[in-house]
Design a protein around this motif. Structure first.
Motif, mmCIF file in Angstrom:
data_model
loop_
_atom_site.group_PDB
_atom_site.id
_atom_site.type_symbol
_atom_site.label_atom_id
_atom_site.label_comp_id
_atom_site.label_asym_id
_atom_site.label_seq_id
_atom_site.Cartn_x
_atom_site.Cartn_y
_atom_site.Cartn_z
ATOM 1 N N GLY A 172 0.810 -1.202 0.000
ATOM 2 C CA GLY A 172 0.000 0.000 0.000
ATOM 3 C C GLY A 172 0.846 1.256 0.000
ATOM 4 O O GLY A 172 0.320 2.354 -0.223
ATOM 5 N N HIS A 173 2.158 1.129 0.202
ATOM 6 C CA HIS A 173 3.046 2.294 0.145
ATOM 7 C C HIS A 173 3.007 2.966 -1.224
ATOM 8 O O HIS A 173 3.279 4.165 -1.338
ATOM 9 N N HIS A 174 2.675 2.207 -2.283
ATOM 10 C CA HIS A 174 2.624 2.782 -3.624
ATOM 11 C C HIS A 174 1.209 3.137 -4.057
ATOM 12 O O HIS A 174 0.985 3.469 -5.220
ATOM 13 N N SER A 175 0.265 3.078 -3.142
ATOM 14 C CA SER A 175 -1.104 3.437 -3.480
ATOM 15 C C SER A 175 -1.204 4.933 -3.740
ATOM 16 O O SER A 175 -0.408 5.737 -3.248
ATOM 17 N N ARG A 206 -0.323 10.413 -1.951
ATOM 18 C CA ARG A 206 -0.904 11.749 -1.795
ATOM 19 C C ARG A 206 -0.705 12.257 -0.374
ATOM 20 O O ARG A 206 -0.328 13.413 -0.161
ATOM 21 N N LEU A 207 -0.949 11.413 0.616
ATOM 22 C CA LEU A 207 -0.817 11.850 1.997
ATOM 23 C C LEU A 207 0.631 12.157 2.368
ATOM 24 O O LEU A 207 0.891 13.005 3.226
ATOM 25 N N ASN A 218 6.784 10.101 -3.925
ATOM 26 C CA ASN A 218 6.522 8.910 -4.733
ATOM 27 C C ASN A 218 6.527 7.625 -3.910
ATOM 28 O O ASN A 218 6.089 6.581 -4.391
ATOM 29 N N ALA A 219 7.072 7.670 -2.694
ATOM 30 C CA ALA A 219 7.124 6.508 -1.791
ATOM 31 C C ALA A 219 7.852 5.324 -2.422
ATOM 32 O O ALA A 219 7.508 4.169 -2.172
ATOM 33 N N ASN A 220 8.855 5.593 -3.236
ATOM 34 C CA ASN A 220 9.646 4.526 -3.844
ATOM 35 C C ASN A 220 10.594 3.915 -2.812
ATOM 36 O O ASN A 220 10.945 4.536 -1.803
ATOM 37 N N LEU A 221 11.033 2.669 -3.114
ATOM 38 C CA LEU A 221 11.952 1.947 -2.249
ATOM 39 C C LEU A 221 12.652 0.867 -3.073
ATOM 40 O O LEU A 221 12.344 0.687 -4.250
ATOM 41 N N PHE A 223 13.882 4.877 1.383
ATOM 42 C CA PHE A 223 12.423 4.878 1.283
ATOM 43 C C PHE A 223 11.990 6.330 1.140
ATOM 44 O O PHE A 223 12.231 7.150 2.025
ATOM 45 N N ASP A 224 11.364 6.648 0.022
ATOM 46 C CA ASP A 224 11.036 8.032 -0.312
ATOM 47 C C ASP A 224 9.746 8.459 0.387
ATOM 48 O O ASP A 224 8.668 8.477 -0.198
#
Length: 249
Positions: free
Chosen positions: A101-104, A109-110, A114-117, A159-160
């Motif tokens: 769900g990190h890439h949802s 948005r929250l 980009n929440a890349n890892l 972890f972005d």
């Protein structure tokens, strides 16, 4: 007081992949619901293919804490639903974002990133050792100094995400990587907990310690006050104390 919990799972792997069906015959949301069952929790479940993508207003507006699991169908979630969930979080609904769900759309948005890892998935999985680095935190209540997931998908740094408000867990993997696997954030009045252990091809959501973490996270994310007040823009035409009397200046 009963906490109204909604577990949302896109539910696609369970439809398409036999090995996932064998591990989670009642879907991932079913395994979580069974594992966290408690008189304190009133649990609902929804999936992407349900009416209103599993989260009609009648459910979302009556949810204290939402659990979100997605992976292969992030882009199929409507922007309208993301708008509604975001506003509920800002008003005080708790949110647990699980694993991929990190890439949802919702989490990105929250977070505003980009929440890349980095990641690695192998048939045998990586050993994941989850260290409790903030044992005084309510999410860590009742946990040992560390616990292990024998077969896990590797998530690694960098972890972005923004700097977490609180870091509860750090994971070490047998391949040598480390990862901030348990982080908290606050957006508006809503509390957010990201917890990374959990994958569709490993039986992680049958693990009792993982259930304990998720249950603790739900209790932490539930707001103690529920007046529903949210910050809005408004025109304050007059100052609170009136204007100075220039004649007396």
């Amino acid at each position: 007081m009963t906490i109204k919990v909604t577990i949302w799972n896109e539910g696609r792997h369970e439809q398409l992949h036999k090995e996932v069906q064998e591990i989670y015959p009642d879907r991932i949301d079913g395994a979580i619901a069974s594992g966290i069952a408690h008189p304190d929790f009133e649990i609902r479940r929804g999936t992407l293919d349900d009416p209103d993508q599993g989260l009609p207003d009648s459910v979302l507006d009556n949810t204290d804490v939402l659990l979100w699991w997605g992976h292969m169908a992030h882009e199929e979630v409507s922007d309208g639903l993301i708008d509604r969930v975001q506003q509920r979080v800002l008003k005080g609904m708790g949110l647990l974002v699980l694993h991929s769900g990190h890439h949802s759309k919702l989490f990105r948005r929250l977070m505003g990133t980009n929440a890349n890892l980095s990641w690695r998935e192998t048939p045998e999985g990586d050993l994941e050792r989850v260290w409790v680095v903030n044992p005084s935190h309510p999410i860590a209540e009742g946990l040992p100094p560390y616990f292990e997931v024998n077969a896990s998908e590797m998530y690694g740094e960098p972890f972005d995400i923004p700097q977490p408000d609180e870091l509860v867990f750090i994971s070490w993997y047998s391949g040598g990587e480390v990862f901030r696997s348990g982080c908290t954030f606050q957006r508006g009045r809503g509390r957010i907990f990201f917890f990374s252990p959990g994958h569709e091809t490993y039986p992680i959501y049958h693990d009792k310690t993982v259930h304990k973490v998720i249950s603790n996270g739900i209790r932490w994310a539930k707001q103690k006050h529920t007046d529903g007040r949210i910050l809005e823009n408004w025109h304050r035409a007059e100052p609170l104390h009136g204007r100075p009397d220039k004649a007396k200046a």
